[in-house]
Design an enzyme around this catalytic site. Structure first.
Site, PDB file in Angstrom:
ATOM      1  N   GLU A  69       0.836  -1.207   0.000  1.00  0.00           N
ATOM      2  CA  GLU A  69       0.000   0.000   0.000  1.00  0.00           C
ATOM      3  C   GLU A  69       0.864   1.246   0.000  1.00  0.00           C
ATOM      4  O   GLU A  69       2.094   1.179   0.153  1.00  0.00           O
ATOM      5  CB  GLU A  69      -0.884   0.003   1.259  1.00  0.00           C
ATOM      6  CG  GLU A  69      -0.030  -0.001   2.534  1.00  0.00           C
ATOM      7  CD  GLU A  69      -0.825   0.011   3.829  1.00  0.00           C
ATOM      8  OE1 GLU A  69      -1.924  -0.563   3.867  1.00  0.00           O
ATOM      9  OE2 GLU A  69      -0.328   0.604   4.806  1.00  0.00           O
ATOM     10  N   HIS A  71       0.283   5.767   1.060  1.00  0.00           N
ATOM     11  CA  HIS A  71      -0.614   6.783   1.634  1.00  0.00           C
ATOM     12  C   HIS A  71       0.194   8.034   1.922  1.00  0.00           C
ATOM     13  O   HIS A  71       1.444   8.004   1.910  1.00  0.00           O
ATOM     14  CB  HIS A  71      -1.287   6.255   2.902  1.00  0.00           C
ATOM     15  CG  HIS A  71      -0.428   5.323   3.718  1.00  0.00           C
ATOM     16  ND1 HIS A  71       0.747   5.740   4.309  1.00  0.00           N
ATOM     17  CD2 HIS A  71      -0.527   3.996   3.984  1.00  0.00           C
ATOM     18  CE1 HIS A  71       1.307   4.720   4.928  1.00  0.00           C
ATOM     19  NE2 HIS A  71       0.570   3.639   4.738  1.00  0.00           N
ATOM     20  N   HIS A  75       5.319   6.375   7.966  1.00  0.00           N
ATOM     21  CA  HIS A  75       5.530   5.392   9.026  1.00  0.00           C
ATOM     22  C   HIS A  75       6.960   5.522   9.543  1.00  0.00           C
ATOM     23  O   HIS A  75       7.900   5.720   8.763  1.00  0.00           O
ATOM     24  CB  HIS A  75       5.411   3.960   8.499  1.00  0.00           C
ATOM     25  CG  HIS A  75       4.041   3.527   8.105  1.00  0.00           C
ATOM     26  ND1 HIS A  75       2.924   3.741   8.866  1.00  0.00           N
ATOM     27  CD2 HIS A  75       3.618   2.837   7.022  1.00  0.00           C
ATOM     28  CE1 HIS A  75       1.873   3.224   8.272  1.00  0.00           C
ATOM     29  NE2 HIS A  75       2.263   2.673   7.135  1.00  0.00           N
ATOM     30  N   HIS A 109       4.890   0.275   0.031  1.00  0.00           N
ATOM     31  CA  HIS A 109       5.641  -0.443   1.060  1.00  0.00           C
ATOM     32  C   HIS A 109       4.937  -1.741   1.437  1.00  0.00           C
ATOM     33  O   HIS A 109       3.717  -1.853   1.360  1.00  0.00           O
ATOM     34  CB  HIS A 109       5.871   0.422   2.303  1.00  0.00           C
ATOM     35  CG  HIS A 109       4.608   0.944   2.915  1.00  0.00           C
ATOM     36  ND1 HIS A 109       3.917   2.005   2.384  1.00  0.00           N
ATOM     37  CD2 HIS A 109       3.909   0.565   4.015  1.00  0.00           C
ATOM     38  CE1 HIS A 109       2.850   2.261   3.128  1.00  0.00           C
ATOM     39  NE2 HIS A 109       2.817   1.392   4.122  1.00  0.00           N
ATOM     40  N   CYS A 123       5.305   0.516  15.010  1.00  0.00           N
ATOM     41  CA  CYS A 123       5.033   1.426  13.898  1.00  0.00           C
ATOM     42  C   CYS A 123       4.351   2.677  14.440  1.00  0.00           C
ATOM     43  O   CYS A 123       3.289   2.597  15.045  1.00  0.00           O
ATOM     44  CB  CYS A 123       4.146   0.751  12.858  1.00  0.00           C
ATOM     45  SG  CYS A 123       3.727   1.840  11.479  1.00  0.00           S
TER      46      CYS A 123
HETATM   47 MN    MN Z   1       1.165   1.598   5.585  1.00  0.00          MN
END
Ligand code: MN
Length: 160
Positions: A69, A71, A75, A109, A123
């Site tokens: 995914e 976004h 992270h 990732h 995370c």
């Molecule tokens: Mn992610």
């Protein structure tokens, strides 16, 4: 003057064996019904109205993987146990305990555990964040045109 609100808060959650914490629920990872992932659990360690971020602990079972995914939110990842590989952008890296991984905005990732032990990592994310985007077939084909990424996506990278 003493702050009494702290008396009503849980200020310590002891670690149990095997990367579990008192009073923290182990959730099956199902943040997004559309995403392909395998054998991932999630524990939310820190989250609250006074925090702009959240700290989560994810664990991927041997041979499992997180969703591929991207976004806008970033992270910050710290591995705590196990080994595996991560894809960030077009880079594939072997990861082991205590490595730090940064996933920049809008960057593909995925994390994959080795076949003989779970891969566990912290995370850190923004509390308010955008919904992950999943790759189209064309985007997947584009990623897979790199032979190393293709092997990664097929779970064929060596554990050694
Ligand atoms: Mn992610």
């Amino acid at each position: 003057m003493q702050d009494r609100t702290v008396d009503r808060q849980t200020i310590l959650r002891k670690a149990n064996d095997d990367f579990r914490w008192e009073g923290v629920e182990v959730l099956p990872y199902k943040e997004d019904e559309r995403a392909l992932f395998s054998a991932v659990s999630k524990q939310v360690l820190f989250s609250g109205p006074d925090l702009d971020g959240e700290l989560r602990y994810f664990e991927i079972a041997p041979g499992g993987f997180s969703s591929l995914e991207r976004h806008e939110h970033v992270h910050a990842v710290l591995t705590l146990r196990g080994r595996g590989h991560c894809l960030v952008g077009r880079q594939i890296k072997r990861i082991e305990p205590y490595d730090l991984i940064v996933v920049p905005p809008l960057t593909w990732h995925q994390f994959r555990a080795s076949f003989n032990e779970p891969l566990g990592f912290l995370c850190m994310v923004n509390a308010k964040r955008d919904r992950p985007q999943l790759p189209s077939q064309q985007q997947l084909d584009d990623l897979g045109s790199d032979p190393e990424i293709a092997r990664f996506l097929l779970n064929q990278l060596s554990d050694s």
